[in-house]
Design a protein around this motif. Structure first.
Motif, PDB file in Angstrom:
ATOM      1  N   TYR A 142       0.833  -1.195   0.000  1.00 35.36           N
ATOM      2  CA  TYR A 142       0.000   0.000   0.000  1.00 35.36           C
ATOM      3  C   TYR A 142       0.875   1.255   0.000  1.00 35.36           C
ATOM      4  O   TYR A 142       0.630   2.202  -0.745  1.00 35.36           O
ATOM      5  CB  TYR A 142      -0.935  -0.018   1.208  1.00 35.36           C
ATOM      6  CG  TYR A 142      -1.748   1.238   1.347  1.00 35.36           C
ATOM      7  CD1 TYR A 142      -2.844   1.475   0.520  1.00 35.36           C
ATOM      8  CD2 TYR A 142      -1.405   2.199   2.295  1.00 35.36           C
ATOM      9  CE1 TYR A 142      -3.581   2.643   0.636  1.00 35.36           C
ATOM     10  CE2 TYR A 142      -2.139   3.363   2.420  1.00 35.36           C
ATOM     11  CZ  TYR A 142      -3.232   3.590   1.595  1.00 35.36           C
ATOM     12  OH  TYR A 142      -3.954   4.739   1.711  1.00 35.36           O
ATOM     13  N   LYS A 143       1.910   1.213   0.853  1.00 35.43           N
ATOM     14  CA  LYS A 143       2.828   2.363   0.936  1.00 35.43           C
ATOM     15  C   LYS A 143       3.527   2.574  -0.400  1.00 35.43           C
ATOM     16  O   LYS A 143       3.633   3.707  -0.888  1.00 35.43           O
ATOM     17  CB  LYS A 143       3.843   2.113   2.050  1.00 35.43           C
ATOM     18  CG  LYS A 143       4.640   3.313   2.453  1.00 35.43           C
ATOM     19  CD  LYS A 143       5.509   2.952   3.654  1.00 35.43           C
ATOM     20  CE  LYS A 143       6.399   4.110   4.039  1.00 35.43           C
ATOM     21  NZ  LYS A 143       7.253   3.780   5.160  1.00 35.43           N
ATOM     22  N   GLN A 145       2.455   1.600  -3.342  1.00 36.95           N
ATOM     23  CA  GLN A 145       1.466   2.065  -4.319  1.00 36.95           C
ATOM     24  C   GLN A 145       1.163   3.549  -4.102  1.00 36.95           C
ATOM     25  O   GLN A 145       1.023   4.309  -5.061  1.00 36.95           O
ATOM     26  CB  GLN A 145       0.179   1.240  -4.215  1.00 36.95           C
ATOM     27  CG  GLN A 145       0.318  -0.140  -4.813  1.00 36.95           C
ATOM     28  CD  GLN A 145      -0.942  -0.983  -4.622  1.00 36.95           C
ATOM     29  OE1 GLN A 145      -1.899  -0.569  -3.977  1.00 36.95           O
ATOM     30  NE2 GLN A 145      -0.916  -2.182  -5.194  1.00 36.95           N
ATOM     31  N   THR A 146       1.071   3.914  -2.823  1.00 38.38           N
ATOM     32  CA  THR A 146       0.820   5.327  -2.525  1.00 38.38           C
ATOM     33  C   THR A 146       1.987   6.182  -3.010  1.00 38.38           C
ATOM     34  O   THR A 146       1.777   7.245  -3.623  1.00 38.38           O
ATOM     35  CB  THR A 146       0.613   5.517  -1.002  1.00 38.38           C
ATOM     36  OG1 THR A 146      -0.405   4.649  -0.549  1.00 38.38           O
ATOM     37  CG2 THR A 146       0.254   6.945  -0.666  1.00 38.38           C
ATOM     38  N   LYS A 149       1.795   6.341  -6.736  1.00 37.32           N
ATOM     39  CA  LYS A 149       0.734   7.256  -7.161  1.00 37.32           C
ATOM     40  C   LYS A 149       1.189   8.706  -6.989  1.00 37.32           C
ATOM     41  O   LYS A 149       0.939   9.553  -7.850  1.00 37.32           O
ATOM     42  CB  LYS A 149      -0.543   7.010  -6.357  1.00 37.32           C
ATOM     43  CG  LYS A 149      -1.324   5.798  -6.813  1.00 37.32           C
ATOM     44  CD  LYS A 149      -2.589   5.621  -5.982  1.00 37.32           C
ATOM     45  CE  LYS A 149      -3.327   4.364  -6.389  1.00 37.32           C
ATOM     46  NZ  LYS A 149      -4.537   4.161  -5.595  1.00 37.32           N
ATOM     47  N   LEU A 150       1.850   8.950  -5.835  1.00 33.03           N
ATOM     48  CA  LEU A 150       2.355  10.298  -5.594  1.00 33.03           C
ATOM     49  C   LEU A 150       3.393  10.683  -6.642  1.00 33.03           C
ATOM     50  O   LEU A 150       3.372  11.804  -7.178  1.00 33.03           O
ATOM     51  CB  LEU A 150       2.947  10.425  -4.191  1.00 33.03           C
ATOM     52  CG  LEU A 150       1.958  10.597  -3.041  1.00 33.03           C
ATOM     53  CD1 LEU A 150       2.694  10.522  -1.707  1.00 33.03           C
ATOM     54  CD2 LEU A 150       1.197  11.899  -3.156  1.00 33.03           C
ATOM     55  N   SER A 153       1.655  11.170  -9.808  1.00 31.81           N
ATOM     56  CA  SER A 153       0.950  12.443  -9.756  1.00 31.81           C
ATOM     57  C   SER A 153       1.927  13.603  -9.939  1.00 31.81           C
ATOM     58  O   SER A 153       1.642  14.555 -10.679  1.00 31.81           O
ATOM     59  CB  SER A 153       0.221  12.538  -8.415  1.00 31.81           C
ATOM     60  OG  SER A 153      -0.322  13.782  -8.206  1.00 31.81           O
TER      61      SER A 153
END
Length: 187
Positions: A142-143, A145-146, A149-150, A153
C-alpha cells in the motif's frame, strides 16, 4: 514335641499309661501360648484326651477336651486373623496399585493436554506471525502504491507544467513569429 511323638508312639501301641505320661510331660513345660508352641500344646491335649478316654477316665478326659477345644479355637482364630490380615494387606496393595494406575492415567492425560495446549499455542503464534507478515506486506505494498501514485501524480504535474511551459514557449514563438511577420510585412 519329642514327648508328643513318644506319646503318639505309645498310643499307637495301645500303651495308654505311657502315652498319658509323655503327653502330661509335654504339658508340664511352661509353653508360651502362641505360634508353634500352641500347636504343640494342642496336639498334647488331643493325645492326652484320647489316651484318658481309652483308659476310661472320662471326667479328666472331658476337662482335657474342653482345654483342647479352647486352644483349638485360639489356633483357628489366630489363623483367621492371619488370613484376614493377609486379605486386608492384599486389598491394600490392590487399592494402592489401582490408585497408582489412576494417577498414572491422570498424569498421562495431563501430559497430553499440555502437549495439545503447547501445540495450539505454537500454532497460534505461527498463525499470528503469518497474519502480521501478511499485514506488513500489504502495508508495504500500500505504501509503495501510494508512493508510486504520488510520484506518478508529481510526474503528471511536472509533465503538465512542462507542457504548459512548452505551450507558452510555443505561444511566445508564435507571437514572435507573428510579430516578425507583421514587421516583415510592414517593411
Amino acid at each position: 514335641s519329642i514327648n508328643n511323638s513318644f506319646g503318639e508312639y505309645y498310643f499307637s501301641k495301645s500303651d495308654y499309661q505311657n502315652a498319658v505320661k509323655f503327653f502330661k510331660k509335654t504339658l508340664s513345660f511352661n509353653l508360651v501360648e502362641e505360634g508353634d508352641n500352641l500347636i504343640i500344646k494342642k496336639d498334647a491335649l488331643k493325645g492326652l484326651h484320647k489316651s484318658l478316654y481309652r483308659l476310661s477316665i472320662f471326667k479328666e478326659a472331658y476337662i482335657v477336651n474342653c482345654e483342647y477345644d479352647s486352644i483349638y479355637r485360639m489356633i483357628v482364630n489366630e489363623n483367621i486373623q492371619k488370613k484376614l490380615s493377609e486379605i486386608k494387606h492384599e486389598n491394600d496393595v490392590r487399592t494402592y496399585q489401582s490408585k497408582i494406575r489412576y494417577f498414572t492415567k491422570i498424569a498421562a492425560i495431563e501430559r497430553d493436554r499440555k502437549r495439545i495446549y503447547s501445540f495450539f499455542f505454537i500454532l497460534s503464534i505461527v498463525v499470528l506471525f503469518l497474519v502480521l507478515f501478511v499485514i506488513i506486506q500489504r502495508f508495504k505494498n500500500y505504501k509503495q502504491q501510494t508512493i508510486l501514485k504520488l510520484q506518478k501524480s508529481e510526474l503528471d504535474e511536472l509533465e503538465l507544467k512542462h507542457s504548459k511551459v512548452l505551450n507558452e514557449k510555443l505561444i511566445q514563438e508564435n507571437i514572435q513569429l507573428e510579430t516578425q511577420r507583421k514587421l516583415d510585412e510592414l517593411s
